[in-house]
Write an enzyme that holds these catalytic residues in place. Sequence first.
Site, short mmCIF file in Angstrom:
data_model
loop_
_atom_site.label_atom_id
_atom_site.label_comp_id
_atom_site.label_asym_id
_atom_site.label_seq_id
_atom_site.Cartn_x
_atom_site.Cartn_y
_atom_site.Cartn_z
N LYS A 55 42.12 -55.19 -8.07
CA LYS A 55 41.08 -56.00 -7.44
C LYS A 55 41.66 -57.34 -6.99
O LYS A 55 42.34 -58.02 -7.74
CB LYS A 55 39.93 -56.23 -8.43
CG LYS A 55 38.67 -56.78 -7.80
CD LYS A 55 37.50 -56.66 -8.75
CE LYS A 55 36.21 -57.05 -8.07
NZ LYS A 55 35.05 -56.85 -8.95
N GLU A 140 26.48 -49.14 -19.69
CA GLU A 140 25.22 -49.71 -20.16
C GLU A 140 24.62 -48.92 -21.31
O GLU A 140 24.01 -49.52 -22.22
CB GLU A 140 24.22 -49.78 -19.00
CG GLU A 140 24.51 -50.85 -17.97
CD GLU A 140 25.60 -50.47 -16.98
OE1 GLU A 140 26.01 -51.33 -16.19
OE2 GLU A 140 26.04 -49.30 -17.01
N ARG A 168 20.02 -47.11 -16.24
CA ARG A 168 20.98 -46.12 -16.71
C ARG A 168 20.85 -45.87 -18.21
O ARG A 168 21.24 -44.81 -18.70
CB ARG A 168 22.42 -46.59 -16.43
CG ARG A 168 22.72 -46.88 -14.97
CD ARG A 168 24.08 -47.56 -14.85
NE ARG A 168 24.41 -47.86 -13.46
CZ ARG A 168 25.45 -48.59 -13.09
NH1 ARG A 168 26.26 -49.10 -14.02
NH2 ARG A 168 25.70 -48.83 -11.81
#
Length: 414
Positions: A55, A140, A168
């Site tokens: 990233k 999550e 989720r």
Amino acid sequence: EEAIKGIFVPGRIFEDFGFKYFGPIEGHNFDAMLNTFESVKKLKGPRLIHVVTRKGRGYKPAEEKPGLFHGTGPFDVKTGKKTPSGKKASFTSIFARTLTELAEEDDKIIAITAAMREGTGLQEFAEKFPERLFDVGIAEQHAVTFAGAMAIEGFKPVAAIYSTFLQRAFDQVIHDVCKTGLPVTFAVDRAGIVGADGSTHQGLFDLSFLREVPNMTVMDPKDENELRHMILTAVNHNGPIAIRYPRGNVIGVALDQELKAIKIGEAELLKEGHDILICAIGNRVPDALAAAYKLEKKGCSAAVINARFAKPIDIKLISTWAKECGTILTVEENSAIGGFGSGVFEALRDTGLGSIAGASLGVPDIFVQHGSQESKRSQLGLDAEGIFKKALEVLKKPGKIATVARQAGTHRLQ
């Protein structure tokens, strides 16, 4: 033997599932990527290409602090520093600052995030209490189950998760927290219309899916000051509790220095009135007040209640003013299906007031698309003008509302 092979042969697990595995390949090497795609697409059956990227690659500030550049506004290209916007604080920063203040006095408070430490504003918390901030990655479901486990051990876990991502973990909310009534705080960030993040990130369902779960308490503050009091309320509550708050800048109200717990299920009467009750929750409360004062110019007396709780609903206060006004309009930045308004009318029905006229103003049965928060609220009729127009529609005399005539203790429109 199989376990050892899995460690040294990264694609083994995928091949066991029937995939043809290729990789890992350098994701920044376009030639390698294109050659691999050209070769693999000729094969039959399921194929999996494992691509590795970094990233922020090619821009040093982003490589060093990728989280800060996940999504960013204006910044100085040479230094990577964000350009000061001069804007007010955000609801997220108020949440994080308040939680950090409380954690300084209570070492049982811990924070949990799912790969969103910067997004949920928990950088300062992490710096001050590195041993009490847990980032579980993009998981999550695990974050919620982990929070439940920490609550069993006597901690006060606060799981800060975007509204859209909490979806989720709905099963874990039910079975791993609410079923056993564990004291977990859900800080539901980006609740409501999120604007530029688009349709996948709109937080328009949490009031509906959270309030249906037994043992759950659901709060929604009208402003940043109330948010601070709700955080204190939540971390000391003996059971599952959720605070939802919106994306974006705060209103700009003064902040109380002393925090006080809010009585669970207690709403707040902001304005008296006799023709229509506007019962709003969360960030729609200020616009509901603005609409009420606009209605007064039309000769209509509007009462306004800040509900504060989507569950439990303060039906005592709401029913009192619903009877006084004879008409009620509920307002929320959530799906109108199964949301706060539905809860109000269910409660009115159960108390024998199901015949009171009214309507629920929320998001219709659609997926809200990309656009600014202001433009979307305007399109959906959730701003002050939209609430005003809906109130006139409910009263069935748009533009002709005059003074109230009193008869036998009741009120009617002439």
